[in-house]
Design an enzyme around this catalytic site. Structure first.
Site, PDB file in Angstrom:
ATOM      1  N   ILE A  47       0.796  -0.996   0.006  1.00 33.00           N
ATOM      2  CA  ILE A  47       0.126  -0.366  -0.294  1.00 33.00           C
ATOM      3  C   ILE A  47       0.568   1.114  -0.072  1.00 33.00           C
ATOM      4  O   ILE A  47       1.694   1.281   0.575  1.00 33.00           O
ATOM      5  CB  ILE A  47      -0.675   0.185   1.243  1.00 33.00           C
ATOM      6  CG1 ILE A  47      -1.674   1.011   1.315  1.00 33.00           C
ATOM      7  CG2 ILE A  47      -0.052   0.056   2.637  1.00 33.00           C
ATOM      8  CD1 ILE A  47      -3.052   1.196   2.564  1.00 33.00           C
ATOM      9  N   CYS A  48       0.205   2.662  -0.168  1.00 28.59           N
ATOM     10  CA  CYS A  48       0.442   3.395  -0.346  1.00 28.59           C
ATOM     11  C   CYS A  48       2.277   3.845  -1.358  1.00 28.59           C
ATOM     12  O   CYS A  48       2.136   3.393  -2.306  1.00 28.59           O
ATOM     13  CB  CYS A  48       0.801   4.381   0.537  1.00 28.59           C
ATOM     14  SG  CYS A  48       1.670   5.638   1.354  1.00 28.59           S
ATOM     15  N   ALA A  49       3.012   3.796  -0.947  1.00 28.97           N
ATOM     16  CA  ALA A  49       4.662   4.035  -1.322  1.00 28.97           C
ATOM     17  C   ALA A  49       5.027   2.548  -1.776  1.00 28.97           C
ATOM     18  O   ALA A  49       5.883   2.781  -3.260  1.00 28.97           O
ATOM     19  CB  ALA A  49       5.193   4.841  -0.511  1.00 28.97           C
ATOM     20  N   HIS A  69       0.555   4.832  -4.010  1.00 26.59           N
ATOM     21  CA  HIS A  69       0.115   6.452  -3.724  1.00 26.59           C
ATOM     22  C   HIS A  69       0.316   7.507  -5.007  1.00 26.59           C
ATOM     23  O   HIS A  69       1.189   7.344  -5.545  1.00 26.59           O
ATOM     24  CB  HIS A  69       0.657   6.732  -3.308  1.00 26.59           C
ATOM     25  CG  HIS A  69       0.091   8.621  -2.163  1.00 26.59           C
ATOM     26  ND1 HIS A  69       0.727   9.975  -2.916  1.00 26.59           N
ATOM     27  CD2 HIS A  69      -0.706   8.692  -1.269  1.00 26.59           C
ATOM     28  CE1 HIS A  69      -0.072  10.786  -2.470  1.00 26.59           C
ATOM     29  NE2 HIS A  69      -0.739  10.381  -1.223  1.00 26.59           N
TER      30      HIS A  69
END
Length: 140
Positions: A47-49, A69
């Site tokens: 998730i995210c970066a 992201h």
């Protein structure tokens, strides 16, 4: 991490954040654990970066459909990028998500992949989750 290097997991989920993702990216041991996990056909989640800074950086899933992201979108090849809050690439057994605001949906997708929709609904329903999210359809 050395203590768990030979352990087997149903899923490895990499949390996001730039700092943590950079630490994961720079860990030779973690990268090898992820490679083996993928080779074994196990579920991977990031998730995210983390999808951009870990998975894509090391070309661990070079052809997988993924998201991350939005500020790291340029790290993902255009042919692989999906503009979705959560992306499940069934062919690569990979779940990716965009960030903190998508974490609940990300978690529910992991539950679906591991335990099925009925179990995911059992978890989601008492949490009073957003009724517009797709997993509410599971309870009907």
């Amino acid at each position: 991490m050395v203590d768990i290097a030979d352990d087997e997991f149903d899923v490895i989920a990499l949390p996001g954040g730039v700092g943590g993702s950079e630490v994961f990216r720079d860990s030779t041991l973690l990268v090898e654990i992820v490679r083996q996990h993928k080779y074994d056909g196990k579920l991977m989640a990031a998730i995210c970066a983390a999808p951009a800074l870990v998975l894509q950086h090391h070309q661990l899933y070079p052809d997988a459909l993924m998201t991350c992201h939005p500020s790291f979108k340029s790290h993902i090849p255009e042919s692989c990028w999906r503009e979705k809050r959560v992306t499940m690439d069934i062919n690569h057994n990979l779940i990716t998500s965009q960030g903190p605001g998508t974490a609940l949906e990300f978690a529910i997708e992991i539950i679906i992949a591991l335990c099925g929709k009925e179990k995911a609904w059992q978890v989601a329903e008492p949490m009073v989750t957003n009724p517009t999210l797709h997993y509410h359809e599971m309870g009907k």
